[in-house]
Every structure is written in structure tokens, then in C-alpha cells.
Write a protein that holds these residues in place. Structure first.
Motif, PDB file in Angstrom:
ATOM      1  N   TYR A 147      31.983  32.422  19.023  1.00  0.00           N
ATOM      2  CA  TYR A 147      32.778  31.303  18.529  1.00  0.00           C
ATOM      3  C   TYR A 147      33.452  31.685  17.218  1.00  0.00           C
ATOM      4  O   TYR A 147      32.858  32.340  16.361  1.00  0.00           O
ATOM      5  N   GLN A 148      34.699  31.253  17.060  1.00  0.00           N
ATOM      6  CA  GLN A 148      35.446  31.585  15.852  1.00  0.00           C
ATOM      7  C   GLN A 148      34.940  30.779  14.660  1.00  0.00           C
ATOM      8  O   GLN A 148      34.930  31.269  13.533  1.00  0.00           O
ATOM      9  N   HIS A 149      34.501  29.549  14.907  1.00  0.00           N
ATOM     10  CA  HIS A 149      34.021  28.683  13.824  1.00  0.00           C
ATOM     11  C   HIS A 149      32.647  28.131  14.222  1.00  0.00           C
ATOM     12  O   HIS A 149      32.530  26.958  14.616  1.00  0.00           O
ATOM     13  N   PRO A 150      31.594  28.932  14.144  1.00  0.00           N
ATOM     14  CA  PRO A 150      30.273  28.484  14.603  1.00  0.00           C
ATOM     15  C   PRO A 150      29.708  27.328  13.792  1.00  0.00           C
ATOM     16  O   PRO A 150      28.990  26.491  14.323  1.00  0.00           O
ATOM     17  N   ALA A 151      30.025  27.271  12.484  1.00  0.00           N
ATOM     18  CA  ALA A 151      29.511  26.171  11.668  1.00  0.00           C
ATOM     19  C   ALA A 151      30.102  24.839  12.133  1.00  0.00           C
ATOM     20  O   ALA A 151      29.398  23.825  12.205  1.00  0.00           O
ATOM     21  N   GLN A 152      31.393  24.849  12.448  1.00  0.00           N
ATOM     22  CA  GLN A 152      32.014  23.633  12.971  1.00  0.00           C
ATOM     23  C   GLN A 152      31.419  23.259  14.324  1.00  0.00           C
ATOM     24  O   GLN A 152      31.277  22.082  14.651  1.00  0.00           O
ATOM     25  N   LYS A 153      31.071  24.267  15.129  1.00  0.00           N
ATOM     26  CA  LYS A 153      30.430  23.994  16.407  1.00  0.00           C
ATOM     27  C   LYS A 153      29.074  23.336  16.189  1.00  0.00           C
ATOM     28  O   LYS A 153      28.693  22.402  16.915  1.00  0.00           O
ATOM     29  N   LEU A 155      28.268  21.510  13.612  1.00  0.00           N
ATOM     30  CA  LEU A 155      28.554  20.147  13.167  1.00  0.00           C
ATOM     31  C   LEU A 155      28.808  19.229  14.366  1.00  0.00           C
ATOM     32  O   LEU A 155      28.320  18.102  14.412  1.00  0.00           O
ATOM     33  N   ALA A 156      29.583  19.727  15.326  1.00  0.00           N
ATOM     34  CA  ALA A 156      29.867  18.933  16.522  1.00  0.00           C
ATOM     35  C   ALA A 156      28.584  18.640  17.298  1.00  0.00           C
ATOM     36  O   ALA A 156      28.389  17.523  17.786  1.00  0.00           O
ATOM     37  N   TYR A 159      26.654  15.901  15.646  1.00  0.00           N
ATOM     38  CA  TYR A 159      27.241  14.589  15.919  1.00  0.00           C
ATOM     39  C   TYR A 159      26.830  14.099  17.307  1.00  0.00           C
ATOM     40  O   TYR A 159      26.499  12.928  17.491  1.00  0.00           O
ATOM     41  N   VAL A 160      26.846  15.005  18.288  1.00  0.00           N
ATOM     42  CA  VAL A 160      26.406  14.650  19.636  1.00  0.00           C
ATOM     43  C   VAL A 160      24.942  14.226  19.624  1.00  0.00           C
ATOM     44  O   VAL A 160      24.519  13.340  20.368  1.00  0.00           O
ATOM     45  N   ALA A 161      24.154  14.866  18.728  1.00  0.00           N
ATOM     46  CA  ALA A 161      22.727  14.547  18.640  1.00  0.00           C
ATOM     47  C   ALA A 161      22.459  13.222  17.943  1.00  0.00           C
ATOM     48  O   ALA A 161      21.321  12.779  17.864  1.00  0.00           O
ATOM     49  N   GLY A 162      23.508  12.588  17.403  1.00  0.00           N
ATOM     50  CA  GLY A 162      23.328  11.290  16.765  1.00  0.00           C
ATOM     51  C   GLY A 162      23.243  11.325  15.263  1.00  0.00           C
ATOM     52  O   GLY A 162      22.918  10.321  14.631  1.00  0.00           O
ATOM     53  N   VAL A 163      23.543  12.480  14.647  1.00  0.00           N
ATOM     54  CA  VAL A 163      23.504  12.588  13.195  1.00  0.00           C
ATOM     55  C   VAL A 163      24.775  12.000  12.602  1.00  0.00           C
ATOM     56  O   VAL A 163      25.881  12.283  13.076  1.00  0.00           O
ATOM     57  N   ARG A 194      21.610  14.076  25.654  1.00  0.00           N
ATOM     58  CA  ARG A 194      21.657  14.905  24.465  1.00  0.00           C
ATOM     59  C   ARG A 194      21.027  16.271  24.700  1.00  0.00           C
ATOM     60  O   ARG A 194      21.510  17.291  24.237  1.00  0.00           O
ATOM     61  N   THR A 195      19.924  16.311  25.470  1.00  0.00           N
ATOM     62  CA  THR A 195      19.218  17.566  25.697  1.00  0.00           C
ATOM     63  C   THR A 195      20.110  18.574  26.404  1.00  0.00           C
ATOM     64  O   THR A 195      20.137  19.749  26.048  1.00  0.00           O
ATOM     65  N   SER A 196      20.863  18.133  27.404  1.00  0.00           N
ATOM     66  CA  SER A 196      21.704  19.058  28.158  1.00  0.00           C
ATOM     67  C   SER A 196      22.823  19.620  27.303  1.00  0.00           C
ATOM     68  O   SER A 196      23.326  20.704  27.566  1.00  0.00           O
ATOM     69  N   TRP A 197      23.243  18.901  26.273  1.00  0.00           N
ATOM     70  CA  TRP A 197      24.300  19.396  25.390  1.00  0.00           C
ATOM     71  C   TRP A 197      23.768  20.407  24.394  1.00  0.00           C
ATOM     72  O   TRP A 197      24.454  21.341  24.017  1.00  0.00           O
ATOM     73  N   LEU A 198      22.530  20.211  23.942  1.00  0.00           N
ATOM     74  CA  LEU A 198      22.020  21.034  22.861  1.00  0.00           C
ATOM     75  C   LEU A 198      21.255  22.252  23.344  1.00  0.00           C
ATOM     76  O   LEU A 198      21.163  23.247  22.645  1.00  0.00           O
TER      77      LEU A 198
END
Length: 222
Positions: A147-153, A155-156, A159-163, A194-198
Motif C-alpha cells: 500500500y502506498q499510504h499504509p497509515a491512512q489504510k 485509519l480507515a 473507522y470501520v471498527a467503530g473508532v 467488522r471481523t471480516s474487514w479487519l
């Protein structure tokens, strides 16, 4: 690690607890307010050179501003006094890292951010699964360069996890948040697991969605 921790704070992400292993415990102690950045760097340099504590000035005593879990004994460090030798001992002894993960799970923490590449993620995930705990670890650095921007990934994923994210700090001054319109022929939210995304390598789940005639049809999420 100190710089990455500062970056996460600048993005509005403040941890509920911190955990460090080896010199990473110095960064964790700095994030918890036990050590200043300067003192953490001094101890890190001394540990690499093998300096004796006598060559270092005493460190001021500070209480932790948030739980600082230690890989030295697996417990929560309330704040070590000014003995530099104790910090050098902690840096060199990390056998209680599995117990530290258990302490983190016992505190109800289910999402963590690794300050660095995926070095500790497999160990943390395996320990959590053996204890029937749900714990997802997100790396800040993509060691494989996928990934070109892993930190932004990361962060995303948070957010999906509810933070809750501080969008004012993450967006440009002239930017504004807008709602993405729903599909006009459905007008209902799609619940996400959420689990399937993370979880990396998770088996895609089969979902049911209405076809053009309103009937349910099965499709595989990619």
C-alpha cells in the motif's frame, strides 16, 4: 516509534492503553507520560551501547497518565521512579510479552495499532485466538510495500471498527464531510461484519441481496 506515536496523536487517535516490548516499552512509557521523549531516547541509546546506569543522570519520577502494560512482567506499570537501571532491565527482558497480551485482553481491548510493521501482529493474534479473545492489530507501516499510504489504510480500518476519528484534524481546512447517498432502489443500510474487514485472509462471507425482481439471490463478497 516515538515519531509514529506523535503522528497518531496528531490524527486525533489517543490510546486507552499502551503496550511495549524491548525498546518499544520506552516508547509506550513516553506515550503514557512516564518518560519524556528525551529520557526515552537516552535509555534507548544506553541499552544499545551497554552503558551502566551510573553513566546516566537520574530520571524524574512520573505517574502514568494511562495504563502502560509491560512485557517485562505482564502487569500495568504505574510509573517507575528515577532508577535508569530498572529501565535498562525492562528493555532487556521481554519474556512476559504473552502475559502482557492477556492483560490487554482482560481490559476489554479489541483493536490495537502496532507502531511499526507487522512484527508482533502474528504473535498477538495467535495469543488472542488461543484465549478465545477478539483482538485485531493494525500495522502503521506496510513492510511489504503493498500500500502506498499504509497509515491512512490503518485509519480507515479503525473507522470501520467503530473508532471515532477527529475529521477536523484529518481533513484539509476547506474540506467538509458529506453523506454518501444510498441506492435509490434499496434505501436501507448494509450491515458489515467488522471481523471480516479487519482479519487478513478471512474467508469471504456469503451475503443475500435482492435481485431486480425483489427476490433474494446469493453472491460472494470480494
Amino acid at each position: 516509534q516515538l515519531a509514529l506515536t506523535a503522528w497518531w496523536r496528531s490524527a486525533g487517535i489517543v490510546p486507552d492503553a499502551v503496550l511495549g516490548q524491548g525498546v518499544g516499552e520506552l516508547a509506550a512509557a513516553s506515550a503514557a507520560g512516564i518518560l519524556t521523549v528525551e529520557d526515552a531516547l537516552r535509555v534507548a541509546v544506553a541499552s544499545g551501547r551497554g552503558d551502566r546506569p551510573a553513566s546516566m543522570r537520574p530520571l524524574p519520577s512520573r505517574e502514568a497518565s494511562l495504563p502502560c502494560i509491560s512485557a517485562f512482567d505482564g502487569g500495568v506499570n504505574p510509573g517507575v521512579g528515577g532508577d535508569a537501571g530498572k529501565w535498562l532491565e525492562r528493555v532487556g527482558q521481554t519474556t512476559a510479552f504473552p502475559a502482557a497480551i492477556d492483560t490487554m485482553l482482560d481490559r476489554g481491548i479489541d483493536v490495537t495499532v502496532e507502531i511499526g510493521p507487522e512484527v508482533l501482529t502474528p504473535t498477538i493474534s495467535l495469543r488472542a485466538s488461543r484465549n478465545n479473545g477478539e483482538l485485531h492489530t493494525l500495522p502503521t507501516i506496510d513492510e511489504g510495500g503493498q500500500y502506498q499510504h499504509p497509515a491512512q489504510k490503518a485509519l480507515a480500518a479503525l473507522y470501520v471498527a467503530g473508532v471515532d476519528l477527529d475529521w477536523k484534524k484529518l481533513s484539509a481546512e476547506e474540506a467538509r464531510c458529506v453523506r454518501v447517498p444510498t441506492y435509490p432502489w434499496q434505501r436501507r443500510p448494509l450491515p458489515l461484519d467488522r471481523t471480516s474487514w479487519l482479519t487478513k485472509g478471512a474467508t469471504p462471507r456469503r451475503q443475500t441481496a435482492p435481485d431486480d425482481n425483489g427476490r433474494g439471490s446469493s453472491s460472494r463478497a470480494e
